[in-house]
Write a protein that holds these residues in place. Structure first.
Motif, PDB file in Angstrom:
ATOM      1  N   MET A 269       0.829  -1.207   0.000  1.00 42.53           N
ATOM      2  CA  MET A 269       0.000   0.000   0.000  1.00 42.53           C
ATOM      3  C   MET A 269       0.864   1.259   0.000  1.00 42.53           C
ATOM      4  O   MET A 269       0.573   2.238  -0.713  1.00 42.53           O
ATOM      5  CB  MET A 269      -0.921  -0.009   1.214  1.00 42.53           C
ATOM      6  CG  MET A 269      -1.946  -1.157   1.196  1.00 42.53           C
ATOM      7  SD  MET A 269      -2.902  -1.251   2.713  1.00 42.53           S
ATOM      8  CE  MET A 269      -3.726   0.345   2.681  1.00 42.53           C
ATOM      9  N   ASP A 270       1.946   1.257   0.791  1.00 37.30           N
ATOM     10  CA  ASP A 270       2.822   2.434   0.835  1.00 37.30           C
ATOM     11  C   ASP A 270       3.489   2.680  -0.516  1.00 37.30           C
ATOM     12  O   ASP A 270       3.607   3.832  -0.975  1.00 37.30           O
ATOM     13  CB  ASP A 270       3.884   2.256   1.918  1.00 37.30           C
ATOM     14  CG  ASP A 270       3.288   2.340   3.318  1.00 37.30           C
ATOM     15  OD1 ASP A 270       2.143   2.832   3.448  1.00 37.30           O
ATOM     16  OD2 ASP A 270       3.955   1.906   4.288  1.00 37.30           O
ATOM     17  N   LEU A 271       3.951   1.613  -1.159  1.00 42.22           N
ATOM     18  CA  LEU A 271       4.587   1.780  -2.462  1.00 42.22           C
ATOM     19  C   LEU A 271       3.586   2.272  -3.513  1.00 42.22           C
ATOM     20  O   LEU A 271       3.929   3.080  -4.394  1.00 42.22           O
ATOM     21  CB  LEU A 271       5.226   0.457  -2.904  1.00 42.22           C
ATOM     22  CG  LEU A 271       6.440  -0.010  -2.085  1.00 42.22           C
ATOM     23  CD1 LEU A 271       6.925  -1.372  -2.570  1.00 42.22           C
ATOM     24  CD2 LEU A 271       7.576   1.011  -2.173  1.00 42.22           C
ATOM     25  N   GLY A 272       2.351   1.785  -3.419  1.00 40.12           N
ATOM     26  CA  GLY A 272       1.323   2.289  -4.347  1.00 40.12           C
ATOM     27  C   GLY A 272       1.035   3.758  -4.126  1.00 40.12           C
ATOM     28  O   GLY A 272       0.883   4.536  -5.095  1.00 40.12           O
ATOM     29  N   ARG A 273       0.986   4.185  -2.867  1.00 38.55           N
ATOM     30  CA  ARG A 273       0.761   5.597  -2.575  1.00 38.55           C
ATOM     31  C   ARG A 273       1.943   6.449  -3.032  1.00 38.55           C
ATOM     32  O   ARG A 273       1.774   7.561  -3.563  1.00 38.55           O
ATOM     33  CB  ARG A 273       0.510   5.776  -1.079  1.00 38.55           C
ATOM     34  CG  ARG A 273       0.106   7.206  -0.724  1.00 38.55           C
ATOM     35  CD  ARG A 273      -0.370   7.334   0.711  1.00 38.55           C
ATOM     36  NE  ARG A 273       0.710   7.135   1.674  1.00 38.55           N
ATOM     37  CZ  ARG A 273       0.835   6.055   2.432  1.00 38.55           C
ATOM     38  NH1 ARG A 273      -0.040   5.061   2.340  1.00 38.55           N
ATOM     39  NH2 ARG A 273       1.850   5.932   3.276  1.00 38.55           N
ATOM     40  N   ALA A 274       3.147   5.925  -2.842  1.00 40.65           N
ATOM     41  CA  ALA A 274       4.331   6.674  -3.271  1.00 40.65           C
ATOM     42  C   ALA A 274       4.345   6.844  -4.786  1.00 40.65           C
ATOM     43  O   ALA A 274       4.755   7.904  -5.311  1.00 40.65           O
ATOM     44  CB  ALA A 274       5.594   5.953  -2.809  1.00 40.65           C
ATOM     45  N   GLU A 275       3.916   5.805  -5.500  1.00 34.66           N
ATOM     46  CA  GLU A 275       3.868   5.897  -6.960  1.00 34.66           C
ATOM     47  C   GLU A 275       2.941   7.030  -7.412  1.00 34.66           C
ATOM     48  O   GLU A 275       3.246   7.759  -8.374  1.00 34.66           O
ATOM     49  CB  GLU A 275       3.404   4.563  -7.537  1.00 34.66           C
ATOM     50  CG  GLU A 275       3.403   4.542  -9.068  1.00 34.66           C
ATOM     51  CD  GLU A 275       2.913   3.212  -9.596  1.00 34.66           C
ATOM     52  OE1 GLU A 275       3.084   2.954 -10.800  1.00 34.66           O
ATOM     53  OE2 GLU A 275       2.351   2.415  -8.792  1.00 34.66           O
ATOM     54  N   GLN A 276       1.816   7.202  -6.707  1.00 35.06           N
ATOM     55  CA  GLN A 276       0.884   8.269  -7.048  1.00 35.06           C
ATOM     56  C   GLN A 276       1.433   9.642  -6.644  1.00 35.06           C
ATOM     57  O   GLN A 276       1.140  10.660  -7.280  1.00 35.06           O
ATOM     58  CB  GLN A 276      -0.467   8.030  -6.377  1.00 35.06           C
ATOM     59  CG  GLN A 276      -1.160   6.767  -6.856  1.00 35.06           C
ATOM     60  CD  GLN A 276      -2.438   6.477  -6.082  1.00 35.06           C
ATOM     61  OE1 GLN A 276      -2.782   7.194  -5.145  1.00 35.06           O
ATOM     62  NE2 GLN A 276      -3.132   5.400  -6.487  1.00 35.06           N
TER      63      GLN A 276
END
Length: 436
Positions: A269-276
């Motif tokens: 989830m953190d990596l997905g948020r960072a990508e955005q």
């Protein structure tokens, strides 16, 4: 008579020779006494049995038959005591069926339904056969050996027929009297040399016949019972091993689900948020990535901890003492560790001992409220003794549903025994005995 040479005691008769002479005396008295006992038991057992069977039709024969069986049991007890020194081991008394009825009539007729009592009677009747054979050999060998060796002391007092002096002279044997003495002594010497094996064989013939009838069936029954007990123990160990493995797998699955799995979900989830965030807020994206890196390190630490619980590398590489030292160092409660150098053990024993201490220290840290723990490992001639004791609140149990039930299965799977002494408010003492 005992003498000493250079400070070392010596006896006139060597120890092996004394043992042979002692065994010769035991075997001789056993055979010589067995012959008259065989005559007595033959007469009494045959008379009692024949009278009991012959008068059974008028019911008076049944008490006589029961009395004969009781009498043969008494002779059998005596014989078991006698054959012990011959066979060089104690002969156990077999189990006799006890009377189910409490009345004197039931007790009197109980031997009629007991198989061993009938075997005692058979021995009382037929023991005369091996007793006679053994007695004949022993008596002849002793008589000829003694008579032959002592011929020079009594030959002069025995009248002899006129001697044929021509035959000894023709054969070059010299004087006939000397020739006769030499031949008699030579025969006596031969019988004396072969006396021990002959007497020993005769005694074993009679003793093994008695053992086969008086305790052979019971020994076979004991062997079957021992084999059944060993089979039951093996089945219990197998069941305990399966249960311990299932418990360990469930615990591992729960630990992975509650620890690394949750962290990996958060990491995704953190990596997905960072990508955005990279396109709109690079600084926030870098902070999110840094937090994800921290989560990765914590996940790796938890996975290493779980791997140590499965197969600790230090236990495999350096042995039980080093593994327990590292385990005590990680415990949140002060540990007094007593592990002398015991060398490398079987891998299964080391693994079981390690998990006993690891699980015990985990329970102490979580539930005991203890201020100190003592851990000791002792190796003796038969096994390994592992003890973990604390001064906490107590109340631990091996019952199913408690935390130590799985540990008990693991110890039993290794062939050991786990005991817990944990009175309320007085601490806990856990002891595991593992066979080597």
């Amino acid at each position: 008579m005992t003498t000493t040479y250079a400070g070392v005691p010596a006896t006139s008769t060597p120890a092996p020779a004394r043992r042979l002479l002692r065994q010769l005396g035991i075997d001789t008295q056993y055979v010589l006494l067995g012959f008259p006992l065989g005559l007595i038991t033959l007469v009494l057992c045959v008379t009692g049995f024949a009278t009991g069977v012959g008068t059974a039709i008028v019911w008076i024969g049944l008490p006589l038959l029961a009395g004969s069986l009781a009498m043969s049991r008494g002779f059998a007890h005596v014989e078991r005591v006698r054959i012990g020194p011959v066979l060089r081991r104690k002969i156990p008394h077999p189990h006799y069926r006890s009377a189910r009825s409490t009345s004197w009539v039931g007790k009197m007729f109980a031997p009629l339904a007991d198989g061993q009592s009938w075997l005692d009677l058979v021995h009382g009747v037929f023991r005369f056969i091996p007793s006679t054979i053994s007695f004949s050999f022993v008596l002849v060998w002793w008589a000829v050996a003694v008579a032959g060796l002592t011929t020079p002391f009594y030959d002069w007092a025995i009248p002899h027929p006129p001697e044929n002096v021509e035959l000894p002279e023709l054969l070059g044997l010299g004087d006939a009297t000397i020739t006769r003495l030499v031949l008699n002594v030579a025969i006596g010497l031969f019988f004396a040399i072969t006396l021990f094996p002959v007497v020993r064989g005769a005694a074993l013939l009679e003793a093994q016949f008695a053992r086969g009838l008086l305790s052979g069936v019971d020994e076979l029954r004991q062997q079957v019972a021992t084999a059944n007990a060993a089979r039951d123990v093996a089945q219990e160990q197998k069941a305990a091993a399966v249960s311990a493995e299932a418990t360990a797998l469930r615990k591992l699955e729960r630990d992975i689900h509650d620890g690394p799995q949750q962290r990996l979900v958060r990491l995704a989830m953190d990596l997905g948020r960072a990508e955005q965030q990279f396109s709109t807020d690079p600084e926030a994206a870098r902070a999110t990535v840094a937090e994800a890196i921290s989560q990765t390190r914590e996940t790796l630490d938890e996975l290493r901890a779980l791997s140590r619980g499965i197969a600790p590398p230090i236990l495999v590489d350096r042995g039980l003492q080093a593994a327990l030292t590292a385990l005590a160092g990680r415990c949140t409660v002060p540990v007094d560790l007593d592990t002398p150098v015991i060398g490398r053990l079987d891998a299964a024993v080391e693994s079981t001992a390690y998990f006993v201490v690891a699980e015990a220290l985990t329970n102490v840290a979580k539930h005991s409220n203890a201020s100190e723990v003592q851990v000791s490992v002792e190796r003796n001639a038969v096994g390994l003794l592992v003890t973990v004791s604390d001064d906490g609140v107590g109340g631990a149990s091996l019952a199913k549903g408690h935390g130590l039930a799985g540990l008990d299965d693991r110890v039993r799977a290794a062939g050991g025994v786990l005991a817990v002494d944990s009175p309320e408010g007085q601490g806990t003492r856990l002891t595991a005995a593992l066979p080597l």
